[in-house]
Design a protein around this motif. Structure first.
Motif, short mmCIF file in Angstrom:
data_model
loop_
_atom_site.label_atom_id
_atom_site.label_comp_id
_atom_site.label_asym_id
_atom_site.label_seq_id
_atom_site.Cartn_x
_atom_site.Cartn_y
_atom_site.Cartn_z
N THR A 57 14.30 8.82 -32.24
CA THR A 57 15.31 9.57 -32.96
C THR A 57 14.98 11.05 -33.15
O THR A 57 14.68 11.51 -34.26
N PRO A 58 15.02 11.83 -32.10
CA PRO A 58 14.82 13.27 -32.27
C PRO A 58 15.87 13.89 -33.17
O PRO A 58 17.02 13.44 -33.19
N ILE A 59 15.48 14.90 -33.91
CA ILE A 59 16.40 15.61 -34.80
C ILE A 59 16.41 17.07 -34.41
O ILE A 59 15.45 17.79 -34.67
N PRO A 60 17.46 17.55 -33.73
CA PRO A 60 17.54 18.96 -33.37
C PRO A 60 18.26 19.77 -34.45
O PRO A 60 19.13 19.26 -35.15
N ALA A 61 17.91 21.03 -34.54
CA ALA A 61 18.66 21.95 -35.40
C ALA A 61 20.03 22.20 -34.77
O ALA A 61 20.20 22.10 -33.55
N ASP A 62 21.03 22.53 -35.59
CA ASP A 62 22.39 22.75 -35.09
C ASP A 62 22.44 23.84 -34.02
O ASP A 62 23.20 23.75 -33.05
N SER A 63 21.60 24.85 -34.17
CA SER A 63 21.63 26.00 -33.24
C SER A 63 21.17 25.65 -31.84
O SER A 63 21.41 26.42 -30.90
N VAL A 64 20.51 24.51 -31.67
CA VAL A 64 19.98 24.17 -30.35
C VAL A 64 20.52 22.85 -29.82
O VAL A 64 20.13 22.41 -28.73
N LYS A 65 21.40 22.21 -30.57
CA LYS A 65 21.96 20.93 -30.12
C LYS A 65 22.64 21.08 -28.77
O LYS A 65 23.40 22.02 -28.54
N GLY A 66 22.34 20.14 -27.89
CA GLY A 66 22.92 20.16 -26.56
C GLY A 66 22.20 21.07 -25.58
O GLY A 66 22.49 21.06 -24.39
N ARG A 67 21.23 21.86 -26.07
CA ARG A 67 20.48 22.77 -25.19
C ARG A 67 18.99 22.45 -25.16
O ARG A 67 18.36 22.56 -24.12
N PHE A 68 18.42 22.08 -26.27
CA PHE A 68 16.98 21.80 -26.37
C PHE A 68 16.77 20.30 -26.54
O PHE A 68 17.50 19.64 -27.29
#
Length: 125
Positions: A57-68
């Motif tokens: 369950t990785p948790i990305p920040a909103d600013s990088v969702k879909g890119r990182f």
């Protein structure tokens, strides 16, 4: 001695990709939650992504969702951050860190107890 070492930072053009690595020594990454953070000049350090203990369950920040994308390789005791579609605003020093709570994941810089030395990512044409 507990240590994290980042690598992979570079100068890249907008729209390009980079993969950062975070290698651990002195402890097993898979037994801990590991986060990636970044700090741009004049700005506070902030969370980018976190991967839970066991690689779930990785948790990305909103600013990088879909890119990182954060991932781990247990055999190499290494966590990666794959960065695609890079933007100039992604320019920063990137750090990996161990989250204090082994069963949690956090993007808060105050919730970690071991930091790496950082690797510079510059996105510019």
């Amino acid at each position: 001695q507990l240590q994290l070492v980042e690598s992979g930072g570079d100068l890249v053009q907008p729209g390009g990709s980079l993969r950062l690595s975070c290698a651990a020594s002195g402890f097993t990454l898979n037994d801990n939650a590991i986060g990636w953070f970044r700090q741009a000049p004049g700005k506070e350090r902030g969370g980018v992504s976190c991967i839970r203990r066991g690689g779930a369950t990785p948790i990305p920040a909103d600013s990088v969702k879909g890119r990182f994308t954060i991932s781990s390789d247990n055999a190499k005791n290494t966590v990666y951050l794959q960065m695609n579609s890079l933007k100039p605003e992604d320019t920063a020093i990137y750090y990996c860190a161990r989250v204090k709570e082994r069963d949690a994941c956090s993007l808060g810089p105050n919730d970690v107890d071991v930091w790496g030395q950082g690797t510079q990512v510059t996105v510019s044409s």
